[in-house]
Design a protein around this motif. Structure first.
Motif, PDB file in Angstrom:
ATOM      1  N   ALA A  78       0.835  -1.211   0.000  1.00  0.00           N
ATOM      2  CA  ALA A  78       0.000   0.000   0.000  1.00  0.00           C
ATOM      3  C   ALA A  78       0.863   1.252   0.000  1.00  0.00           C
ATOM      4  CB  ALA A  78      -0.931  -0.014   1.207  1.00  0.00           C
ATOM      5  N   LEU A  79       1.972   1.217   0.730  1.00  0.00           N
ATOM      6  CA  LEU A  79       2.896   2.351   0.736  1.00  0.00           C
ATOM      7  C   LEU A  79       3.572   2.504  -0.620  1.00  0.00           C
ATOM      8  CD1 LEU A  79       4.347   4.555   2.422  1.00  0.00           C
ATOM      9  CD2 LEU A  79       6.044   2.815   3.026  1.00  0.00           C
ATOM     10  N   ARG A  80       3.991   1.396  -1.197  1.00  0.00           N
ATOM     11  CA  ARG A  80       4.694   1.440  -2.491  1.00  0.00           C
ATOM     12  C   ARG A  80       3.814   2.005  -3.597  1.00  0.00           C
ATOM     13  NH1 ARG A  80       4.497  -1.970  -6.609  1.00  0.00           N
ATOM     14  NH2 ARG A  80       3.576  -3.695  -5.404  1.00  0.00           N
ATOM     15  N   ILE A  81       2.518   1.704  -3.585  1.00  0.00           N
ATOM     16  CA  ILE A  81       1.626   2.145  -4.655  1.00  0.00           C
ATOM     17  C   ILE A  81       0.913   3.446  -4.313  1.00  0.00           C
ATOM     18  CG2 ILE A  81       1.303  -0.227  -5.451  1.00  0.00           C
ATOM     19  CD1 ILE A  81      -1.452  -0.228  -4.164  1.00  0.00           C
ATOM     20  N   SER A  82       1.299   4.080  -3.203  1.00  0.00           N
ATOM     21  CA  SER A  82       0.776   5.384  -2.783  1.00  0.00           C
ATOM     22  C   SER A  82      -0.667   5.356  -2.302  1.00  0.00           C
ATOM     23  CB  SER A  82       0.917   6.424  -3.906  1.00  0.00           C
ATOM     24  OG  SER A  82       2.286   6.634  -4.217  1.00  0.00           O
ATOM     25  N   LEU A  83      -1.168   4.174  -1.944  1.00  0.00           N
ATOM     26  CA  LEU A  83      -2.479   4.123  -1.296  1.00  0.00           C
ATOM     27  C   LEU A  83      -2.391   4.760   0.083  1.00  0.00           C
ATOM     28  CD1 LEU A  83      -5.409   3.239  -0.964  1.00  0.00           C
ATOM     29  CD2 LEU A  83      -4.596   0.931  -0.428  1.00  0.00           C
ATOM     30  N   VAL A  84      -1.278   4.533   0.779  1.00  0.00           N
ATOM     31  CA  VAL A  84      -1.016   5.194   2.057  1.00  0.00           C
ATOM     32  C   VAL A  84       0.291   5.961   1.934  1.00  0.00           C
ATOM     33  CG1 VAL A  84      -2.189   3.326   3.287  1.00  0.00           C
ATOM     34  CG2 VAL A  84       0.304   3.301   3.127  1.00  0.00           C
ATOM     35  N   THR A  85       0.524   6.897   2.851  1.00  0.00           N
ATOM     36  CA  THR A  85       1.757   7.687   2.825  1.00  0.00           C
ATOM     37  C   THR A  85       2.708   7.322   3.945  1.00  0.00           C
ATOM     38  OG1 THR A  85       0.792   9.471   4.156  1.00  0.00           O
ATOM     39  CG2 THR A  85       0.575   9.646   1.759  1.00  0.00           C
ATOM     40  N   GLU A  86       2.248   6.478   4.886  1.00  0.00           N
ATOM     41  CA  GLU A  86       3.110   6.132   6.007  1.00  0.00           C
ATOM     42  C   GLU A  86       2.598   4.854   6.653  1.00  0.00           C
ATOM     43  OE1 GLU A  86       4.927   8.269  10.063  1.00  0.00           O
ATOM     44  OE2 GLU A  86       3.657   9.397   8.668  1.00  0.00           O
ATOM     45  N   VAL A  87       3.527   4.011   7.092  1.00  0.00           N
ATOM     46  CA  VAL A  87       3.202   2.785   7.826  1.00  0.00           C
ATOM     47  C   VAL A  87       3.857   2.871   9.200  1.00  0.00           C
ATOM     48  CG1 VAL A  87       3.398   0.277   7.890  1.00  0.00           C
ATOM     49  CG2 VAL A  87       3.066   1.441   5.695  1.00  0.00           C
ATOM     50  N   VAL A  88       3.069   2.620  10.241  1.00  0.00           N
ATOM     51  CA  VAL A  88       3.572   2.688  11.612  1.00  0.00           C
ATOM     52  C   VAL A  88       3.131   1.441  12.364  1.00  0.00           C
ATOM     53  CG1 VAL A  88       3.548   5.218  11.610  1.00  0.00           C
ATOM     54  CG2 VAL A  88       1.536   3.969  12.416  1.00  0.00           C
ATOM     55  N   SER A  89       3.561   1.328  13.586  1.00  0.00           N
ATOM     56  CA  SER A  89       3.139   0.194  14.402  1.00  0.00           C
ATOM     57  C   SER A  89       1.686   0.380  14.829  1.00  0.00           C
ATOM     58  CB  SER A  89       4.018   0.076  15.642  1.00  0.00           C
ATOM     59  OG  SER A  89       3.780   1.162  16.522  1.00  0.00           O
ATOM     60  N   PRO A  90       0.984  -0.696  15.136  1.00  0.00           N
ATOM     61  CA  PRO A  90      -0.404  -0.559  15.610  1.00  0.00           C
ATOM     62  C   PRO A  90      -0.513   0.316  16.849  1.00  0.00           C
ATOM     63  CG  PRO A  90       0.050  -2.844  15.013  1.00  0.00           C
ATOM     64  CD  PRO A  90       1.359  -2.122  14.955  1.00  0.00           C
ATOM     65  N   GLU A  91       0.481   0.248  17.716  1.00  0.00           N
ATOM     66  CA  GLU A  91       0.434   1.002  18.970  1.00  0.00           C
ATOM     67  C   GLU A  91       0.555   2.510  18.742  1.00  0.00           C
ATOM     68  OE1 GLU A  91       1.456  -3.084  19.404  1.00  0.00           O
ATOM     69  OE2 GLU A  91       2.593  -1.514  18.354  1.00  0.00           O
ATOM     70  N   SER A  92       1.230   2.911  17.684  1.00  0.00           N
ATOM     71  CA  SER A  92       1.457   4.341  17.454  1.00  0.00           C
ATOM     72  C   SER A  92       0.551   4.944  16.390  1.00  0.00           C
ATOM     73  CB  SER A  92       2.920   4.576  17.074  1.00  0.00           C
ATOM     74  OG  SER A  92       3.255   3.859  15.896  1.00  0.00           O
ATOM     75  N   LEU A  93      -0.335   4.133  15.799  1.00  0.00           N
ATOM     76  CA  LEU A  93      -1.143   4.593  14.669  1.00  0.00           C
ATOM     77  C   LEU A  93      -1.980   5.817  15.001  1.00  0.00           C
ATOM     78  CD1 LEU A  93      -2.274   4.201  11.780  1.00  0.00           C
ATOM     79  CD2 LEU A  93      -3.954   2.625  12.770  1.00  0.00           C
ATOM     80  N   HIS A  94      -2.820   5.728  16.014  1.00  0.00           N
ATOM     81  CA  HIS A  94      -3.731   6.833  16.318  1.00  0.00           C
ATOM     82  C   HIS A  94      -2.969   8.068  16.805  1.00  0.00           C
ATOM     83  CE1 HIS A  94      -7.325   3.856  16.895  1.00  0.00           C
ATOM     84  NE2 HIS A  94      -6.898   3.929  15.653  1.00  0.00           N
ATOM     85  N   GLY A  95      -1.913   7.845  17.565  1.00  0.00           N
ATOM     86  CA  GLY A  95      -1.117   8.976  18.017  1.00  0.00           C
ATOM     87  C   GLY A  95      -0.439   9.699  16.876  1.00  0.00           C
ATOM     88  N   ARG A  96       0.056   8.940  15.899  1.00  0.00           N
ATOM     89  CA  ARG A  96       0.719   9.550  14.750  1.00  0.00           C
ATOM     90  C   ARG A  96      -0.275  10.337  13.899  1.00  0.00           C
ATOM     91  NH1 ARG A  96       4.640  12.413  12.621  1.00  0.00           N
ATOM     92  NH2 ARG A  96       5.289  11.758  10.514  1.00  0.00           N
ATOM     93  N   ALA A  97      -1.481   9.798  13.704  1.00  0.00           N
ATOM     94  CA  ALA A  97      -2.501  10.518  12.941  1.00  0.00           C
ATOM     95  C   ALA A  97      -2.840  11.835  13.615  1.00  0.00           C
ATOM     96  CB  ALA A  97      -3.750   9.651  12.789  1.00  0.00           C
ATOM     97  N   ARG A  98      -2.970  11.810  14.937  1.00  0.00           N
ATOM     98  CA  ARG A  98      -3.277  13.052  15.659  1.00  0.00           C
ATOM     99  C   ARG A  98      -2.107  14.033  15.594  1.00  0.00           C
ATOM    100  NH1 ARG A  98      -6.767  15.450  18.894  1.00  0.00           N
ATOM    101  NH2 ARG A  98      -5.995  16.901  20.469  1.00  0.00           N
ATOM    102  N   GLU A  99      -0.885  13.516  15.660  1.00  0.00           N
ATOM    103  CA  GLU A  99       0.290  14.384  15.566  1.00  0.00           C
ATOM    104  C   GLU A  99       0.286  15.175  14.259  1.00  0.00           C
ATOM    105  OE1 GLU A  99       5.192  13.948  15.584  1.00  0.00           O
ATOM    106  OE2 GLU A  99       3.907  12.172  15.673  1.00  0.00           O
ATOM    107  N   LEU A 100       0.016  14.497  13.150  1.00  0.00           N
ATOM    108  CA  LEU A 100      -0.038  15.181  11.856  1.00  0.00           C
ATOM    109  C   LEU A 100      -1.206  16.151  11.800  1.00  0.00           C
ATOM    110  CD1 LEU A 100       0.783  12.208   9.456  1.00  0.00           C
ATOM    111  CD2 LEU A 100       2.319  14.033  10.206  1.00  0.00           C
ATOM    112  N   ALA A 101      -2.340  15.748  12.370  1.00  0.00           N
ATOM    113  CA  ALA A 101      -3.516  16.611  12.373  1.00  0.00           C
ATOM    114  C   ALA A 101      -3.245  17.908  13.127  1.00  0.00           C
ATOM    115  CB  ALA A 101      -4.707  15.882  12.985  1.00  0.00           C
ATOM    116  N   LEU A 102      -2.560  17.831  14.239  1.00  0.00           N
ATOM    117  CA  LEU A 102      -2.260  19.025  15.035  1.00  0.00           C
ATOM    118  C   LEU A 102      -1.334  19.967  14.276  1.00  0.00           C
ATOM    119  CD1 LEU A 102      -1.803  17.423  18.567  1.00  0.00           C
ATOM    120  CD2 LEU A 102      -3.672  18.933  17.842  1.00  0.00           C
ATOM    121  N   LEU A 103      -0.383  19.427  13.522  1.00  0.00           N
ATOM    122  CA  LEU A 103       0.497  20.274  12.717  1.00  0.00           C
ATOM    123  C   LEU A 103      -0.299  21.038  11.663  1.00  0.00           C
ATOM    124  CD1 LEU A 103       3.539  17.872  12.198  1.00  0.00           C
ATOM    125  CD2 LEU A 103       3.440  19.894  13.683  1.00  0.00           C
TER     126      LEU A 103
END
Length: 260
Positions: A176-201
């Motif tokens: 999914a990352l290679r074909i640009s369906l997603v822009t980033e792959v993270v661990s399950p534990e950090s997924l929601h935190g990372r999404a919020r981090e980008l949203a706050l920026l």
């Protein structure tokens, strides 16, 4: 406003929306379609919301599409072919003229009708356990709306492979990352935190500049390239005199930027 199938939290300019039917793999039914129709109307008019994060309650799936047991049409609703609504008209932010950026955080299974959301997202992240697939043809159903919507996000050969192989193959997080369906792959534990981090920026930036940029790009997708380029100027002509007047360039410090 209260919702039957989703959870909503608004803080620091970010609306976090959580699909909350984990016992049904977060599949959507009529209640969820109704909830999203109301949700997008509310978020569109709420100036305290600058960015939307869409995620799902824990378990095996982000969303497996329409609930095959409940369906998504109201009980007794007429289903004549030329009277049918498409569920994307209810579920999708852009279909509801919401130009606030939408970040989607995908975990686990993501299939079929879940692409109604993916196709109208601005950023998609996923955890490394995410898998994407389209089961329609496996069950003798034409797959048309979701893959057509995905043309703005995935290469045509990748879409066709996903559609035609149905349940026989899934797209991994890394593919999914290679074909640009997603822009980033993270661990399950950090997924929601990372999404919020980008949203706050993003939420820190002027909302008119952000929403104007979002709409300009989505409008461009429907136009021939030369027309889209010529059309783009009007967004700067309309938005910049307002937004730049409210931004003091001298007060904007160079951030501790990251390299992706």
């Amino acid at each position: 406003m209260t919702y039957k199938t989703i959870l909503l939290d608004v803080s620091d300019g970010v609306a976090t929306v959580t699909l909350n039917r984990p016992e049904r793999l977060n599949a959507f039914n009529r209640d969820m379609a109704d909830d999203f129709k109301s949700l997008w109307a509310a978020l569109k008019s709420d100036d305290s919301v600058r960015v939307v994060v869409l995620q799902a309650a824990g378990g095996r799936a982000f969303c497996t599409g329409v609930d095959v047991k409940d369906g998504w049409r109201a009980s007794g609703e007429r289903a004549q072919p030329f009277e049918m609504d498409d569920p994307g008209e209810w579920l999708g932010p852009k279909s509801n003229k919401v130009w606030k950026p939408v970040i989607i955080a995908v975990h686990g299974l993501c299939a079929g009708g879940a692409f109604y959301w993916l196709n109208e997202a601005d950023l998609i992240l996923c955890s490394d356990d995410a898998t994407f697939f389209d089961p329609h043809v496996t069950f003798g159903m034409v797959s048309a709306v979701e893959p057509t919507g995905a043309l703005c996000r995935m290469p045509f050969p990748e879409i066709q492979r996903m559609v035609l192989l149905g349940n026989d193959e899934r797209i991994s997080a890394q593919t999914a990352l290679r074909i640009s369906l997603v822009t980033e792959v993270v661990s399950p534990e950090s997924l929601h935190g990372r999404a919020r981090e980008l949203a706050l920026l993003i939420a820190e930036k002027h909302p008119l500049a952000v929403q104007g940029s979002v709409r300009a790009m989505w409008d461009a997708l429907s136009l021939p390239h030369a027309t889209a380029v010529a059309n783009a100027l009007k967004y700067t002509q309309l938005g910049n005199p307002i937004s730049t007047a409210e931004v003091d360039r001298a007060q904007i410090k160079t951030p501790n930027w990251t390299l992706r």
